[in-house]
Design a protein around this motif. Structure first.
Motif, PDB file in Angstrom:
ATOM      1  N   SER A 164       0.805  -1.220   0.000  1.00 29.42           N
ATOM      2  CA  SER A 164       0.000   0.000   0.000  1.00 29.42           C
ATOM      3  C   SER A 164       0.842   1.276   0.000  1.00 29.42           C
ATOM      4  O   SER A 164       0.484   2.269  -0.632  1.00 29.42           O
ATOM      5  N   GLU A 165       1.964   1.275   0.691  1.00 29.35           N
ATOM      6  CA  GLU A 165       2.818   2.462   0.746  1.00 29.35           C
ATOM      7  C   GLU A 165       3.993   2.390  -0.224  1.00 29.35           C
ATOM      8  O   GLU A 165       4.795   3.322  -0.297  1.00 29.35           O
ATOM      9  N   THR A 166       4.083   1.313  -0.965  1.00 31.48           N
ATOM     10  CA  THR A 166       5.293   1.079  -1.748  1.00 31.48           C
ATOM     11  C   THR A 166       4.983   0.781  -3.217  1.00 31.48           C
ATOM     12  O   THR A 166       5.132   1.651  -4.068  1.00 31.48           O
ATOM     13  N   ALA A 186       8.282   1.239   6.006  1.00 34.43           N
ATOM     14  CA  ALA A 186       6.971   0.874   5.466  1.00 34.43           C
ATOM     15  C   ALA A 186       6.595  -0.543   5.890  1.00 34.43           C
ATOM     16  O   ALA A 186       5.429  -0.826   6.213  1.00 34.43           O
TER      17      ALA A 186
END
Length: 212
Positions: A164-166, A186
């Motif tokens: 989701s963050e990467t 992350a």
């Protein structure tokens, strides 16, 4: 009768990887790939009936080279669960977010809507990898380190949290070449959420202020 060999198949995949990387999926042709591999189109089609199937073989070759050792390390680990998953998360994201992988994912997504290459790739690659993670999580559930639940769903949740963050912002060009420190942090945030949802019931109860 032409004899197919594994060495020739690997040579074709290697040549195709170079052409796909240079020209993209749409720009690459089977003629270019055959020339780069030092053979004929007839020979090429004898190994791979379509450009889509050849691209999937290339994608799998790249993934296996980098991701199989990650899965093997997870399966054989003797580390505690948080440490093992932290290592797994960082290694996974390091592979998923590198430039070659991002180009591969973008290509697969781009052609998935008009061919079966996306479904073919997922069924013969990521789905199998996810099963390995699910098997590992099932063992952790049996040992009481995670709450009992559907291990495949847990594996999907874990991957979604990690990506989701990467990977997601990376695919859309919002994240440029994330550093190892960024991927580590992350992963830590993803695992905090994962363990909050999948910790054993006794741990969840102990951490609930209403129960204290």
């Amino acid at each position: 009768m032409r004899v197919r060999t594994e060495a020739k198949r690997e040579a074709i995949i290697e040549a195709a990887a170079e052409v796909f990387l240079e020209a993209g999926f749409e720009g690459a042709s089977m003629s270019q790939i055959a020339t780069r591999a030092g053979g004929s189109k007839r020979t090429l089609y004898g190994y791979f009936p379509s450009k889509e199937e050849l691209f999937v073989a290339v994608a799998h070759s790249v993934a296996e080279r980098f991701f199989q050792p990650v899965l093997m390390t997870l399966q054989e680990t003797t580390e505690d669960l948080p440490t093992a998953l932290q290592r797994f998360g960082e290694d996974t994201l390091g592979f998923l977010c590198n430039e070659q992988s991002v180009q591969m994912w973008q290509t697969i997504i781009g052609v998935a809507g008009r061919s079966d290459v996306g479904a073919l790739f997922f069924e013969t690659g990521p789905k199998k990898g996810m099963q390995h993670v699910a098997d590992f999580l099932q063992r952790q559930m049996d040992l009481g380190r995670l709450r009992q639940s559907d291990p495949m769903m847990a594996a999907r949740h874990l991957h979604a949290l990690l990506e989701s963050e990467t990977l997601m912002p990376r695919l859309f060009g919002l994240l440029k070449a994330p550093s190892n420190a960024y991927l580590r942090e992350a992963t830590q945030r993803a695992l905090q959420t994962f363990f909050a949802g999948y910790a054993p019931a006794a741990v969840q109860t102990a951490g609930d202020p209403a129960c204290q």
